[in-house]
Design a protein around this motif. Structure first.
Motif, PDB file in Angstrom:
ATOM      1  N   ARG A 142       0.842  -1.190   0.000  1.00  0.00           N
ATOM      2  CA  ARG A 142       0.000   0.000   0.000  1.00  0.00           C
ATOM      3  C   ARG A 142       0.878   1.240   0.000  1.00  0.00           C
ATOM      4  O   ARG A 142       1.932   1.277   0.608  1.00  0.00           O
ATOM      5  CB  ARG A 142      -0.915  -0.030   1.224  1.00  0.00           C
ATOM      6  CG  ARG A 142      -1.945  -1.150   1.128  1.00  0.00           C
ATOM      7  CD  ARG A 142      -2.498  -1.491   2.473  1.00  0.00           C
ATOM      8  NE  ARG A 142      -3.296  -0.385   2.984  1.00  0.00           N
ATOM      9  CZ  ARG A 142      -3.658  -0.287   4.251  1.00  0.00           C
ATOM     10  NH1 ARG A 142      -3.265  -1.183   5.131  1.00  0.00           N
ATOM     11  NH2 ARG A 142      -4.374   0.727   4.654  1.00  0.00           N
TER      12      ARG A 142
ATOM     13  N   LEU B   6       0.796   5.767  -0.103  1.00  0.00           N
ATOM     14  CA  LEU B   6       0.046   6.833   0.570  1.00  0.00           C
ATOM     15  C   LEU B   6      -1.164   7.245  -0.248  1.00  0.00           C
ATOM     16  O   LEU B   6      -1.984   8.025   0.190  1.00  0.00           O
ATOM     17  CB  LEU B   6       0.947   8.045   0.816  1.00  0.00           C
ATOM     18  CG  LEU B   6       2.092   7.766   1.797  1.00  0.00           C
ATOM     19  CD1 LEU B   6       2.917   9.006   2.031  1.00  0.00           C
ATOM     20  CD2 LEU B   6       1.547   7.242   3.116  1.00  0.00           C
ATOM     21  N   PHE B   7      -1.235   6.707  -1.470  1.00  0.00           N
ATOM     22  CA  PHE B   7      -2.394   7.018  -2.309  1.00  0.00           C
ATOM     23  C   PHE B   7      -2.970   5.702  -2.819  1.00  0.00           C
ATOM     24  O   PHE B   7      -2.330   4.659  -2.741  1.00  0.00           O
ATOM     25  CB  PHE B   7      -1.982   7.912  -3.483  1.00  0.00           C
ATOM     26  CG  PHE B   7      -0.725   7.438  -4.159  1.00  0.00           C
ATOM     27  CD1 PHE B   7      -0.781   6.526  -5.205  1.00  0.00           C
ATOM     28  CD2 PHE B   7       0.533   7.897  -3.732  1.00  0.00           C
ATOM     29  CE1 PHE B   7       0.377   6.080  -5.808  1.00  0.00           C
ATOM     30  CE2 PHE B   7       1.696   7.448  -4.339  1.00  0.00           C
ATOM     31  CZ  PHE B   7       1.613   6.534  -5.385  1.00  0.00           C
TER      32      PHE B   7
ATOM     33  N   LYS C  58      -5.586  -0.200  -1.656  1.00  0.00           N
ATOM     34  CA  LYS C  58      -6.033   0.929  -0.842  1.00  0.00           C
ATOM     35  C   LYS C  58      -4.853   1.733  -0.287  1.00  0.00           C
ATOM     36  O   LYS C  58      -3.770   1.198  -0.108  1.00  0.00           O
ATOM     37  CB  LYS C  58      -6.899   0.428   0.328  1.00  0.00           C
ATOM     38  CG  LYS C  58      -8.260   0.001  -0.150  1.00  0.00           C
ATOM     39  CD  LYS C  58      -9.349  -0.047   0.925  1.00  0.00           C
ATOM     40  CE  LYS C  58      -8.922  -0.205   2.337  1.00  0.00           C
ATOM     41  NZ  LYS C  58     -10.013  -0.423   3.292  1.00  0.00           N
ATOM     42  N   ALA C  59      -5.104   2.989  -0.023  1.00  0.00           N
ATOM     43  CA  ALA C  59      -4.048   3.839   0.515  1.00  0.00           C
ATOM     44  C   ALA C  59      -3.753   3.483   1.973  1.00  0.00           C
ATOM     45  O   ALA C  59      -4.630   2.989   2.679  1.00  0.00           O
ATOM     46  CB  ALA C  59      -4.468   5.300   0.422  1.00  0.00           C
ATOM     47  N   VAL C  60      -2.535   3.725   2.383  1.00  0.00           N
ATOM     48  CA  VAL C  60      -2.181   3.512   3.788  1.00  0.00           C
ATOM     49  C   VAL C  60      -2.950   4.514   4.631  1.00  0.00           C
ATOM     50  O   VAL C  60      -2.971   5.703   4.342  1.00  0.00           O
ATOM     51  CB  VAL C  60      -0.673   3.754   4.022  1.00  0.00           C
ATOM     52  CG1 VAL C  60      -0.345   3.654   5.502  1.00  0.00           C
ATOM     53  CG2 VAL C  60       0.152   2.777   3.228  1.00  0.00           C
ATOM     54  N   ARG C  61      -3.603   4.032   5.664  1.00  0.00           N
ATOM     55  CA  ARG C  61      -4.339   4.929   6.552  1.00  0.00           C
ATOM     56  C   ARG C  61      -3.453   5.349   7.716  1.00  0.00           C
ATOM     57  O   ARG C  61      -3.520   6.449   8.211  1.00  0.00           O
ATOM     58  CB  ARG C  61      -5.578   4.205   7.097  1.00  0.00           C
ATOM     59  CG  ARG C  61      -6.826   4.409   6.328  1.00  0.00           C
ATOM     60  CD  ARG C  61      -7.216   5.863   6.177  1.00  0.00           C
ATOM     61  NE  ARG C  61      -8.117   6.319   7.241  1.00  0.00           N
ATOM     62  CZ  ARG C  61      -7.965   7.437   7.906  1.00  0.00           C
ATOM     63  NH1 ARG C  61      -6.938   8.218   7.647  1.00  0.00           N
ATOM     64  NH2 ARG C  61      -8.822   7.795   8.833  1.00  0.00           N
ATOM     65  N   LYS C  62      -2.631   4.375   8.155  1.00  0.00           N
ATOM     66  CA  LYS C  62      -1.922   4.625   9.399  1.00  0.00           C
ATOM     67  C   LYS C  62      -0.551   3.968   9.370  1.00  0.00           C
ATOM     68  O   LYS C  62      -0.430   2.794   9.048  1.00  0.00           O
ATOM     69  CB  LYS C  62      -2.745   4.024  10.547  1.00  0.00           C
ATOM     70  CG  LYS C  62      -2.078   4.131  11.890  1.00  0.00           C
ATOM     71  CD  LYS C  62      -2.596   3.059  12.815  1.00  0.00           C
ATOM     72  CE  LYS C  62      -1.743   3.005  14.073  1.00  0.00           C
ATOM     73  NZ  LYS C  62      -2.050   1.809  14.856  1.00  0.00           N
ATOM     74  N   ASP C  63       0.443   4.732   9.654  1.00  0.00           N
ATOM     75  CA  ASP C  63       1.775   4.184   9.804  1.00  0.00           C
ATOM     76  C   ASP C  63       2.522   5.140  10.720  1.00  0.00           C
ATOM     77  O   ASP C  63       3.221   6.030  10.281  1.00  0.00           O
ATOM     78  CB  ASP C  63       2.464   4.065   8.439  1.00  0.00           C
ATOM     79  CG  ASP C  63       3.818   3.395   8.567  1.00  0.00           C
ATOM     80  OD1 ASP C  63       4.140   2.923   9.672  1.00  0.00           O
ATOM     81  OD2 ASP C  63       4.544   3.342   7.573  1.00  0.00           O
ATOM     82  N   VAL C  64       2.312   4.956  11.975  1.00  0.00           N
ATOM     83  CA  VAL C  64       2.841   5.919  12.922  1.00  0.00           C
ATOM     84  C   VAL C  64       3.406   5.191  14.133  1.00  0.00           C
ATOM     85  O   VAL C  64       2.851   4.197  14.588  1.00  0.00           O
ATOM     86  CB  VAL C  64       1.744   6.945  13.335  1.00  0.00           C
ATOM     87  CG1 VAL C  64       0.489   6.241  13.782  1.00  0.00           C
ATOM     88  CG2 VAL C  64       2.240   7.882  14.417  1.00  0.00           C
ATOM     89  N   LEU C  65       4.569   5.649  14.551  1.00  0.00           N
ATOM     90  CA  LEU C  65       5.167   5.071  15.742  1.00  0.00           C
ATOM     91  C   LEU C  65       4.729   5.931  16.911  1.00  0.00           C
ATOM     92  O   LEU C  65       5.228   7.028  17.103  1.00  0.00           O
ATOM     93  CB  LEU C  65       6.690   5.068  15.615  1.00  0.00           C
ATOM     94  CG  LEU C  65       7.407   4.362  16.753  1.00  0.00           C
ATOM     95  CD1 LEU C  65       7.142   2.871  16.699  1.00  0.00           C
ATOM     96  CD2 LEU C  65       8.889   4.629  16.675  1.00  0.00           C
ATOM     97  N   ALA C  66       3.743   5.421  17.659  1.00  0.00           N
ATOM     98  CA  ALA C  66       3.152   6.246  18.697  1.00  0.00           C
ATOM     99  C   ALA C  66       4.161   6.543  19.788  1.00  0.00           C
ATOM    100  O   ALA C  66       4.431   7.679  20.127  1.00  0.00           O
ATOM    101  CB  ALA C  66       1.944   5.546  19.284  1.00  0.00           C
TER     102      ALA C  66
ATOM    103  N   GLN D 288      12.247   0.993   6.621  1.00  0.00           N
ATOM    104  CA  GLN D 288      11.191   1.446   5.744  1.00  0.00           C
ATOM    105  C   GLN D 288      11.765   1.939   4.419  1.00  0.00           C
ATOM    106  O   GLN D 288      11.283   1.631   3.345  1.00  0.00           O
ATOM    107  CB  GLN D 288      10.439   2.583   6.438  1.00  0.00           C
ATOM    108  CG  GLN D 288       9.207   3.007   5.711  1.00  0.00           C
ATOM    109  CD  GLN D 288       8.078   3.232   6.701  1.00  0.00           C
ATOM    110  OE1 GLN D 288       8.283   3.281   7.900  1.00  0.00           O
ATOM    111  NE2 GLN D 288       6.882   3.345   6.212  1.00  0.00           N
TER     112      GLN D 288
END
Lengths: 604, 379
Positions: free
Chosen positions: A528, A530-531, A550-558, A575
């Motif tokens: 996936r 970002l678009f 589908k686009a990536v919705r979430k990829d975050v290191l909280a 990455q």
């Protein structure tokens, strides 16, 4: 080495189903004939390429000579010639058999005869080889030697009551095999004084010695200084050295005479001059006619091979050239792809051959490759009368310029136990096979004859056959020729851009199905972004299938804990590294293996 | 005359807890009182050994006890570390001194000891206001016990409290999450950290919820996860909390100075096993071998001198975690010009004058965005 008397030579091969213990028995024979100490033994002496060891298959025919002191007090020279076990290399198998007088048939005491073994036994019998049955793995709890002996007698019609019952693994009764070889396999014939006539059953390139020809002397004698000629290719050379095959090494000798198996070197630069199946003769005293059965092996499957890193193009060229020195059936020529840059269109005997070359390029030459979908050679008849032999789908002319197209067909013979006739016929039907007939070999076994498009069998036909017959079907085919077919080019668009390296040619009746599966497969392969990425299959300008990544919705290191920045950076680097291994098409990153997706369309 | 001293963040790792939570992959485990006492002795020794080289140039601006569960130590033990620090290092008058604690381990006696020793901020690990969720997470406390701890802390005079919360829990709905948020915000802590659960390898949660397990379906999907994240921002803003970092919210003036120092790359020194430091242009990580540490072996696991490239990259990918982002320098514009433009075009980055910051969408996919700032070549 004193001159070996013909009567004390035994030339033979071992026929066995995969896993039935061919290599283990070969090791045991080599060990027990005393040429090597146990310490020198590598696990499997005959298979000397890493790749072979891992796959448990034998790729190129090899040979080994050992000396056996029999119970009659005489020393016998054994020439054990190893044969490849895959349909891609059928021709090499037949030439190896032609170099022998006998074959040891190894059958697993628990599993009995497998279909593929049977095909090779028939091939051996066709070459008038004496077949010596051996029952292996009698030490297994599930062993049923008597049942297997009866089976051999019933199915093949070979006398097997006194077949050695052995365990190649433990060495149990292997002695009996050696004696049986001496007693049952005839000594070779041939007149050492006659004009030279030798069969090439393999050859390899060595950077010091040039081409090393593996041959069986049928008639006459060859020694250093003999001026030789290959009767089919016409290549001529003067012999530099002759000798025997030690285990893993070459042992020079004075001469090779009728009945012997050995090697010849003659400063030949390219294996293309020493084709398997060709006859070597004396230039100055030629034999009257060549040995029968020579045929030039031609590639049947083509694909594009590209270096993942464009800068490695010259390295890929060098590597292919080196491999070709050893493998006359490998062909290649430069080509360019919009998506993949500079690479080569390569020709192979079959898909296994392709995979082997691909792996050797990656392992031995450290190349990271992108390989496109394999295809066959299509004949395109243009309206202007021109005929194109198409190996790369991208070169297909505009449909308006095409009068019609033809695709290669093979005559296939499939041996199968009767319970699986239904599923196998269904498979052939799915693959656009034309039923030619069926013969019952005996009550439980039948030979199905089909005409099949080569295109339909190159990918996974062999695997499908095995899975639908629980391993019991065997398969052999030969090229039949070209026939007109309703073919179309399927293009793949990723994010609205056509990716030339993903195009393939397909029969119009399966185009929709294949297009749909291809889109599904690519959807799995393409990560996936970002678009959103549309993946479409098209014939000409008509879209026939579509999937969406589908686009990536979430990829975050909280959480980023206790100031441990190094860990976070590693994650980001990973990455970024992942992206590097991909091909950028427009603004979409496509993993390299996606280009082989078409191969996996029939995964179940 | 002494020169002005550089501010230093001090981190102290307490690798002990009452029980390992099911999702936790931090360096922490239950331990005996003897081990804890020995560990604290070693901490003080490590502090003494390091302080000599630090006290000339640095002054502690923040002190942070993290874990594990630092509050599992007796008040006396924890405060003895703090007192050692005071003896060894200059500490700024208004220094922010935080102790992470878990409900169920806090007592009046401990809180009094903390206060007396100068602790002025507590970070309370609650995670959820739903007792079923707490149980599923493997927490040792109920919501009611948290309430008691919270009230107790207030009564003892703590005026800077953080509450840790976790969204995207198995089976959690948006409504459930909002209810946790509203109950906690209603108590009026100065600071709220709201993380979404990450299923880490090597944890019981990984076995239960990783992709390919039946449990995976219980996790809120990416869309729900992001909706919860948006809800958090909206809801807390209404309640007077501003998001100042990807997962951190505070009332004005209560942003955690210690954590900010990580994003702003001011120097910090970590003590205890696995603790990380940034001193000068070098990153250090302590060995995570507890047994060796207890024998007084304070060796580093890694020492990483930072090149100019490393530092620039860090400035970008750490600074952009802050809501306010970073102020562009000429060098940044020079090196990242194209990337910055593209990221703005893609709506992931916004620019106001010379300041750049992640957009909401940029935060959602921040790993992708931040990875863009890693460079191929040294500067």
């Amino acid at each position: 080495m004193t001159k070996t008397e013909q009567s004390r030579i035994r030339n033979f091969c071992i026929i066995a189903h995969i896993d039935h213990g061919k290599s283990t028995l070969a090791d045991r024979i080599i060990e027990m004939t005393g040429l090597l100490t146990s310490r020198e033994m590598q696990a499997q002496v005959l298979d000397n390429m890493d790749l072979e060891r891992e796959r448990g298959i034998t790729i190129k025919a090899q040979a080994v000579r050992t000396i056996y002191k029999a119970k009659d007090g005489e020393e016998y020279t054994f020439n054990l010639i190893d044969t490849p076990g895959h349909v891609d290399f059928n021709y090499e198998v037949s030439r190896s058999l032609a170099a022998c007088e006998g074959a040891v048939l190894v059958v697993d005491a628990a599993q009995g005869i497998e279909a593929q073994t049977l095909a090779n036994v028939y091939l051996a019998l066709d070459h008038d080889l004496e077949v010596v049955p051996v029952i292996n793995k009698v030490d297994l709890p599930s062993a049923e030697p008597q049942r297997v002996i009866d089976e051999i007698e019933d199915v093949i019609g070979l006398e097997a009551q006194d077949a050695p019952q052995i365990s190649a693994k433990t060495g149990l009764n292997v002695e009996q095999v050696l004696e049986a070889i001496v007693e049952k396999i005839p000594a070779p014939g041939g007149d050492p004084e006659a004009p030279l006539k030798a069969l090439i059953f393999d050859s390899l390139y060595d950077s010091y010695k040039g081409v090393i020809v593996f041959c069986r002397i049928m008639e006459g004698t060859v020694k250093k200084g003999t001026a030789i000629r290959m009767m089919a290719t016409g290549a001529e050379a003067e012999v530099v050295e002759v000798g025997y095959f030690g285990a893993g090494q070459f042992i020079p000798s004075d001469e090779l005479s009728a009945g012997m198996v050995g090697y010849i070197t003659a400063s030949i630069k390219n294996v293309r001059d020493t084709r398997v199946g060709d006859t070597i003769t004396d230039r100055d005293r030629p034999c009257d006619k060549a040995l029968p059965g020579y045929k030039k092996v031609l590639p049947m499957v083509y694909c594009g091979m590209y270096p993942a890193d464009g800068a490695k193009y010259p390295d890929l060229r060098d590597a292919l050239e080196k491999l070709q020195l050893n493998d006359a059936s490998l062909q290649f020529e430069p080509e360019t792809s919009i998506a993949l840059g500079f690479g080569f269109r390569c020709g192979f005997l079959g898909l296994l051959h392709l995979e082997i070359i691909q792996e050797r390029l990656e392992r031995e030459y450290n190349l990271d490759l992108v390989t496109t979908a394999p295809g066959v050679i299509y004949k395109v008849y243009k309206t202007n009368g021109e005929v194109i032999e198409l190996t790369n789908p991208s070169n297909l002319p505009d449909p308006a310029e095409i009068e019609h197209m033809e695709e290669p067909f093979v005559s296939a013979e499939i041996m199968v136990t009767t319970e699986f006739i239904g599923p196998i016929m269904e498979l052939c039907q799915e693959r656009r096979g034309v039923y030619l007939g069926m013969e019952y070999m005996e009550e439980t076994r039948a030979l199905l004859k089909y005409e099949l498009p080569l295109n339909e069998i190159i990918y996974d036909f062999f695997d499908a056959l095995k899975s639908r017959s629980r391993g019991y079907a065997s398969f052999d085919y030969e090229m039949k020729g070209y026939e007109p077919a309703d073919l179309v080019k399927l293009d793949i668009l990723i994010n609205k851009e056509e990716v030339d390296a993903l195009s393939f040619i397909v029969h119009s009746s399966t185009a929709y199905e294949r297009g749909r599966k291809m889109c599904e497969k690519l959807k799995e392969e393409i990560p996936r972004h970002l678009f959103e990425i549309p993946i479409q299959a098209a014939i000409g300008s008509k879209i026939i299938a579509r999937e969406t990544v589908k686009a990536v919705r979430k990829d975050v290191l909280a959480k980023c804990y206790g100031g441990d920045i190094t860990r976070k950076k590693k994650l980001l680097e990973k990455q970024k590294e992942g992206k590097k291994r991909m091909r950028q098409i427009g603004n979409v990153e496509i993993p390299q293996k996606a280009f082989m997706s078409v191969l996996k369309l029939d995964d179940r | 005359m002494s020169r002005t001293k550089q501010p230093l963040g001090v981190y102290i790792h307490i690798p002990f807890c009452a029980r390992k939570c099911a999702y936790c992959d931090f360096l922490s485990a239950p331990a005996s009182t003897e081990t804890m006492e020995r560990y604290v002795e070693c901490l003080k020794e490590e502090i003494r050994a390091a302080a000599e080289g630090l006290r000339e140039n640095y002054q502690a601006a923040t002190i942070f006890f993290g874990g594990g569960t630092p509050s599992i130590l007796s008040g006396r033990l924890l405060c003895s570390v703090l007192e050692e620090l005071y003896r060894q290092l200059p500490v700024e008058a208004g220094a922010e001194i935080t102790v992470e604690c878990n409900p169920g381990t806090l007592t009046e006696e401990k809180l009094s000891a903390y206060r007396a020793a100068g602790v002025n901020r507590l970070s309370i690990g609650l995670q959820s206001a739903d007792n079923r969720e707490l149980q599923a997470l493997g927490r040792i406390h109920t919501y009611e016990e948290f309430l008691e701890s919270f009230e107790l802390a207030r009564r003892k005079g703590f005026r800077n409290l953080n509450v840790d919360l976790m969204s995207a829990l198995p089976g959690q709905t948006r409504e459930g999450w909002l209810s946790t948020l509203s109950r906690v915000a209603g108590l009026g802590p100065e600071h709220i950290s709201a993380y979404s659960l990450i299923i880490e390898e090597g944890t019981p949660f990984y076995e239960k919820y990783r992709e390919g397990t039946p449990g995976h379906a219980l996790l809120p999907n990416e869309d729900e996860d992001r909706l919860m994240y948006e809800d958090t921002k909206e809801f807390l803003r209404e309640k007077g909390y501003e998001r100042y970092e990807i997962s951190n919210y505070a009332r004005p003036g209560f942003a955690c100075r210690h954590n900010l120092s990580y994003w702003e790359r001011t120097d910090y020194k970590g003590f205890g096993i696995g603790a990380a430091s940034l001193l000068g242009h070098v990153r250090y990580t302590n060995s995570s071998d507890l047994a060796a540490y207890l024998k007084g072996n304070f060796s580093y696991e890694s020492v990483l001198p930072l090149s100019r490239k490393d530092e620039l990259e860090e400035t970008m990918f750490l600074g952009l975690r802050k809501s306010e982002g970073i102020i562009l320098t000429e060098q940044m514009k020079d090196i990242y010009g194209e990337i910055l433009e593209r990221l703005q075009r893609e709506g992931l980055l916004a620019r106001q004058g010379e300041r750049i910051f992640l957009t909401d969408r940029g935060i959602d996919v921040s790993n992708c965005v931040l990875a863009e700032f890693l460079l191929e070549e040294e500067l």
